[in-house]
Design an enzyme around this catalytic site. Sequence first.
Site, PDB file in Angstrom:
ATOM      1  N   ASP A 117       0.993  -1.563   0.147  1.00 32.70           N
ATOM      2  CA  ASP A 117       0.102  -0.100  -0.079  1.00 32.70           C
ATOM      3  C   ASP A 117       0.342   1.094  -0.003  1.00 32.70           C
ATOM      4  O   ASP A 117       1.585   1.338   1.168  1.00 32.70           O
ATOM      5  CB  ASP A 117      -0.640  -0.025   1.139  1.00 32.70           C
ATOM      6  CG  ASP A 117      -1.594   0.975   0.677  1.00 32.70           C
ATOM      7  OD1 ASP A 117      -2.028   1.406  -0.065  1.00 32.70           O
ATOM      8  OD2 ASP A 117      -2.899   1.217   2.162  1.00 32.70           O
TER       9      ASP A 117
ATOM     10  N   ASP B  15      -7.959  -7.567   1.101  1.00 38.41           N
ATOM     11  CA  ASP B  15      -7.156  -7.728   2.249  1.00 38.41           C
ATOM     12  C   ASP B  15      -8.027  -7.103   3.738  1.00 38.41           C
ATOM     13  O   ASP B  15      -8.814  -5.890   3.634  1.00 38.41           O
ATOM     14  CB  ASP B  15      -5.520  -6.332   2.429  1.00 38.41           C
ATOM     15  CG  ASP B  15      -5.976  -4.969   2.374  1.00 38.41           C
ATOM     16  OD1 ASP B  15      -5.508  -4.930   3.413  1.00 38.41           O
ATOM     17  OD2 ASP B  15      -6.314  -4.469   1.716  1.00 38.41           O
TER      18      ASP B  15
END
Length: 370
Positions: free
Chosen positions: A89, A264
Amino acid sequence: MNFKVLYQDNNARCGVFNFNQEIIETPVFMPVGTYGAVKSISTEEIKNTGSRIILSNAFHLYFRPGLEIIKLHGNLHNFMNWSGPILTDSGGFQVFSLSRFCKVNEEGVIFQNHIDGKKTFLTPKISMKIQSDLGSNIVMIFDQCIEYNQNWEKTKNAMERSLYWAKKSRIYFDSYKNKNSLFGIIHGGIYPSLRDISLQELIKIDFDGYALGGLAVGEPKIEMYKLLDHICPQIPKNKPRYLMGVGKPEDLIEGVRRGVDMFDCVIPTRNARNGHLFVTNGVIKIRNKKYKKDLSCLDNTCVCYTCRYYSRSYLHHLDACNEILGARLNTIHNLHYYQTLMSNIRNSIKNNTFEQFSVNFYKQKNKIDF
């Protein structure tokens, strides 16, 4: 990275990623290893739960331990001894959620970092460099995240800035000439028309996959599902669809139902450390005194290490004593539960029985009082 859809049951899809000969089946759930570690368990134990791809956070790793240390090992994979793919990320969410001071301009964000309070400037260029140095297999663009329920004008401004940064991210990512993949992030808050604009502009830039950002941030579940119903059919069918930061087991079912390929979330690992354990019939709160003398395993349908060797009574004892082993065994079980759920979902899609599978899932859930 190559992605191909192999089976479809209504909107639910089953496909494969090919990462340099490593095959990852979708739909897939990625455990979260923010600092290059899934809390309390080793990479070998992660693999033994059935997990094949994990998520780490470039923002956090940039500050601790820092790129210099990671690059001494070559890349993040070597640093944490993980041979599978890693998605990172970019840190957009953390910049806007953790920083006490945050000033946004066209080029990036100036903020006080959460480690030492120093002012830091983060831009699409810097984010792409960080993720390239980490050796990420899937890189996320740098984006601006906003809180749920912002007005249309604020949401539009953030969406447009994220699009500008998406273009910059693409340029800087391509300049590194690596063979990894770059995903765009669809923004627009709760406004379908803004989500439409965001997606169509991202498609013009051309990304390897498309993530849905800014969901599971406080909006009612039904609102999230409606947005998925609206936007998923518009995402190119040959590209993976990633629902960021979601979810609970039922969210995985409902996301897959709408065509999502990737998920996720910290829920299985965080809940494990708090003694909330997922089983076929719902959730066991292992610290409840009713489990003090319970000699049964957590779930007699589960074949994880924890269920094969330990009783609810022992897990209750570990929790009561705050033993680190308790967090480890609980985490192993919860991740195994999630990966078994995803495997069963994939098999149901292959057999065109996903709808019946989801009906059975909800029937089994909460049949008994925990």
